[in-house]
Design an enzyme around this catalytic site. Structure first.
Site, short mmCIF file in Angstrom:
data_model
loop_
_atom_site.label_atom_id
_atom_site.label_comp_id
_atom_site.label_asym_id
_atom_site.label_seq_id
_atom_site.Cartn_x
_atom_site.Cartn_y
_atom_site.Cartn_z
NE ARG A 195 17.81 59.63 25.78
CZ ARG A 195 19.12 59.53 25.78
NH1 ARG A 195 19.77 59.23 26.89
NH2 ARG A 195 19.81 59.71 24.67
NE ARG A 248 17.92 54.84 27.53
CZ ARG A 248 19.13 55.34 27.37
NH1 ARG A 248 20.16 54.80 27.99
NH2 ARG A 248 19.34 56.35 26.56
NE ARG A 269 20.69 57.95 20.74
CZ ARG A 269 20.18 57.42 21.87
NH1 ARG A 269 18.99 56.85 21.85
NH2 ARG A 269 20.84 57.48 22.99
CE LYS A 304 28.40 56.89 26.25
NZ LYS A 304 27.40 56.12 25.48
NE ARG A 357 27.46 61.05 21.14
CZ ARG A 357 26.76 60.94 22.27
NH1 ARG A 357 27.12 61.59 23.34
NH2 ARG A 357 25.71 60.17 22.32
P1 AMP Z 1 23.40 60.81 24.91
O1 AMP Z 1 22.51 61.07 26.06
O2 AMP Z 1 24.87 60.87 25.26
O3 AMP Z 1 23.05 59.55 24.15
O4 AMP Z 1 23.18 62.03 23.88
C1 AMP Z 1 21.90 62.30 23.32
C2 AMP Z 1 22.06 63.16 22.08
O5 AMP Z 1 22.69 64.40 22.43
C3 AMP Z 1 22.96 62.58 20.98
O6 AMP Z 1 22.28 61.66 20.14
C4 AMP Z 1 23.37 63.85 20.24
O7 AMP Z 1 22.32 64.34 19.42
C5 AMP Z 1 23.56 64.84 21.40
N1 AMP Z 1 24.95 64.82 21.92
C6 AMP Z 1 25.36 64.48 23.17
N2 AMP Z 1 26.69 64.59 23.29
C7 AMP Z 1 27.14 65.02 22.09
C8 AMP Z 1 28.43 65.31 21.56
N3 AMP Z 1 29.54 65.16 22.30
N4 AMP Z 1 28.51 65.72 20.27
C9 AMP Z 1 27.41 65.89 19.51
N5 AMP Z 1 26.18 65.61 19.93
C10 AMP Z 1 26.03 65.19 21.21
#
Ligand code: AMP
Length: 217
Positions: A158, A127, A169, A13, A88
């Site tokens: 990360r 990654r 996740r 994404k 989400r």
């Molecule tokens: P991402 O980089 O999008 O994979 O997000 C990393 C982490 O941030 C996720 O595993 C959640 O803990 C938190 N996070 C990001 N976006 C959201 C969201 N819209 N709602 C809740 N938690 C979020």
């Protein structure tokens, strides 16, 4: 053009959002990036989010909704935006509808990028990320000795790309985020893509489809 990108962690994404940003001149809003920056800066938001992120769980809806409400008021959103990682949950999607109505925005499409768990595991466990420019590189199990090919910064992994956290996740995605596909399909906004194709192939399909949707609206 105002877009939502749906898909599991590691579906590409962020990579596709950057391509869309360049192609259509619209801004990428990555909630994960905003949270990681808040965490690095030690802000109250970052502190609230830290424990959830480390475990691969979702940060509470109320925190995320407040954050997006403020972000969408920024002037750079007036030309269009790509929501990468938000909403989400169904509750986030319902709140987003209210925020968009107040701000006078409407959605052009919700694009769902599908990638199965085995491929996600393969991608995320190798990654590495550049902490300076954000570029993602396939570096291997550890980030040691690798530098960003864009800016030369030493790459990092990360914390939440560890195998057990990635599994968590993905499960959270299946349980809480997948139902959004039906939510947006009912509004006639959803289209789905095979995210296992190459980055340029996914980008091309996405751009073609979005151009045709934009013309229709
Ligand atoms: P991402 O980089 O999008 O994979 O997000 C990393 C982490 O941030 C996720 O595993 C959640 O803990 C938190 N996070 C990001 N976006 C959201 C969201 N819209 N709602 C809740 N938690 C979020």
């Amino acid at each position: 053009m105002n877009l939502i990108l749906l898909g599991p962690p590691g579906a590409g994404k962020g990579t596709q959002a950057k391509l869309l940003e360049e192609k259509f001149g619209i801004v990428q809003i990555s909630t994960g990036d905003i949270l990681r920056k808040s965490l690095a800066d030690g802000t109250p938001l970052g502190q609230k989010a830290k424990a959830y992120m480390g475990k691969g769980e979702l940060v509470p809806d109320s925190v995320m909704v407040d954050m997006i409400r403020e972000r969408l008021k920024e002037p750079d959103c007036l030309n269009g935006f790509i929501l990468d990682g938000f909403p989400r949950t169904i509750q986030q999607a319902e709140e987003l509808d209210k925020i968009l109505a107040v701000l006078g925005f409407s959605l052009t499409a919700a694009v769902k990028v599908n990638v199965p768990l085995e491929e996600i595991m393969r991608r995320l466990t190798i990654r590495c990320n550049c902490p300076n420019c954000g570029k993602i590189t396939a570096c291997g199990i550890t980030a040691d000795q690798f530098r960003c090919e864009n800016c030369g910064t030493v790459l990092v992994k990360r914390e939440d790309d560890k195998e057990e956290v990635v599994r968590k996740r993905f499960k959270v995605y299946e349980e809480q985020t997948q139902p959004l596909a039906e939510y947006y399909a009912k509004k006639g906004l959803l289209f789905e893509l095979d995210g296992t194709l190459s980055i340029p192939a996914v980008g091309k399909l996405m751009a073609e489809k979005l151009t045709s949707m934009k013309i229709k609206r």
